[in-house]
Design an enzyme around this catalytic site. Sequence first.
Site, short mmCIF file in Angstrom:
data_model
loop_
_atom_site.label_atom_id
_atom_site.label_comp_id
_atom_site.label_asym_id
_atom_site.label_seq_id
_atom_site.Cartn_x
_atom_site.Cartn_y
_atom_site.Cartn_z
N LYS A 1 -7.53 -10.62 0.74
CA LYS A 1 -7.45 -11.48 -0.44
C LYS A 1 -8.68 -12.75 0.46
CE LYS A 1 -4.57 -8.44 -3.53
NZ LYS A 1 -4.31 -8.17 -5.18
N HIS B 1 -12.06 -3.13 -6.07
CA HIS B 1 -11.45 -4.10 -6.37
C HIS B 1 -10.74 -4.46 -8.02
CE1 HIS B 1 -7.57 -6.38 -5.91
NE2 HIS B 1 -6.70 -5.18 -5.18
N GLY C 1 0.30 -7.92 -7.42
CA GLY C 1 0.86 -9.65 -7.43
C GLY C 1 1.95 -9.70 -8.23
N SER D 1 2.49 -4.52 -5.50
CA SER D 1 3.87 -4.91 -5.19
C SER D 1 4.77 -3.43 -4.16
CB SER D 1 4.37 -4.95 -6.31
OG SER D 1 3.95 -6.18 -7.13
N GLU E 1 -4.80 1.55 -8.03
CA GLU E 1 -3.99 -0.05 -8.08
C GLU E 1 -3.90 0.07 -10.32
OE1 GLU E 1 -3.80 -2.41 -4.29
OE2 GLU E 1 -6.02 -2.94 -5.10
N ASN F 1 -4.68 -5.66 2.48
CA ASN F 1 -5.63 -6.59 1.76
C ASN F 1 -5.64 -8.14 1.52
OD1 ASN F 1 -7.23 -8.01 0.21
ND2 ASN F 1 -7.10 -6.75 -1.89
N GLU G 1 -9.53 -7.35 -8.54
CA GLU G 1 -9.64 -9.21 -9.13
C GLU G 1 -10.98 -8.71 -8.95
OE1 GLU G 1 -7.37 -9.86 -5.59
OE2 GLU G 1 -5.00 -9.50 -6.76
P1 13P Z 1 0.45 -7.05 -3.57
O1 13P Z 1 1.10 -6.05 -2.52
O2 13P Z 1 0.10 -8.40 -3.82
O3 13P Z 1 0.90 -6.76 -5.32
O4 13P Z 1 -1.44 -6.85 -4.06
C1 13P Z 1 -1.89 -5.19 -4.07
C2 13P Z 1 -3.23 -5.48 -3.82
O5 13P Z 1 -4.21 -5.62 -5.33
C3 13P Z 1 -4.04 -4.97 -2.37
O6 13P Z 1 -5.68 -4.93 -2.87
#
Ligand code: 13P
Length: 256
Positions: free
Chosen positions: A12, A96, A174, A214, A168, A10, A98
């Site tokens: 982002k 997601h 992150g 992560s 997740e 992803n 976010e």
């Molecule tokens: P990270 O791998 O950067 O922690 O992000 C995870 C994520 O949100 C994947 O959709």
Amino acid sequence: MARKTVIAGNWKMNKTAAQASAYAAEFLTALGQAPLTEVVLCAPFTALPSLQAGLAGSDVRCGAQNVFWASAGAYTGEISAEMLVDAGCTYVIIGHSERREILGESDELVARKLKAALSAGLIPILCVGENLAQRETGQAVAVVNAQMRANLAPLDAVEIQRLVVAYEPIWAIGTGKTASVADAQEMCVAIRACLAEIVPAAAAEHIPILYGGSVKTENIAAFMRQQDIDGALVGGASLDPADFAALVRRSGGEAN
Ligand code: 13P
């Protein structure tokens, strides 16, 4: 039948069209022989056509990171599932954290998006997960179960069997903190049990459940060894093509 394993990157809100094209070339070279896992790159909308062109002829799939619930019409700024298919997508990330947190996406909106994606022939990667306060107060499983039930409410059993689910935990995204492999496995078991209450148990057995938060080349193998973790949704560690290719190879058991 063994479950499909899926490693999805992803990106982002990262990478231009030109960067996606360069990434595709470098990634395919670094990946070498086609991996046994299903590999997906979820890019920003504007990078999808060049990513798709760069991946043509390979088994690596394109995915988007969001979709709208209607197929066309007066919805300024939105992108439909049909448009994503047209841009070469096979997958789409839906729900997601976010988007749930920053943009206020509700469970009901997520449910409508799932329905639209499935109707257009896309494979949704449905994201669910608890925040830190919910984990610390012992509510993680209840929160994720409630998300699953609300998000899957409008779908029939045949549609649900086409999903990929990604667990997740919000506090692990992150942050460099991962769920312990035991906690991640436990939640994936709980998600499968929840699915088995909605679709026949044998069907629930075949739905891939990924872990995200992560994930890196150094820890992917430990997650993949868990019986109910069928892959990973990878953010930061998918941004460099050589690193992500190494992570994909490691997920399939290679030493490096
Ligand atoms: P990270 O791998 O950067 O922690 O992000 C995870 C994520 O949100 C994947 O959709």
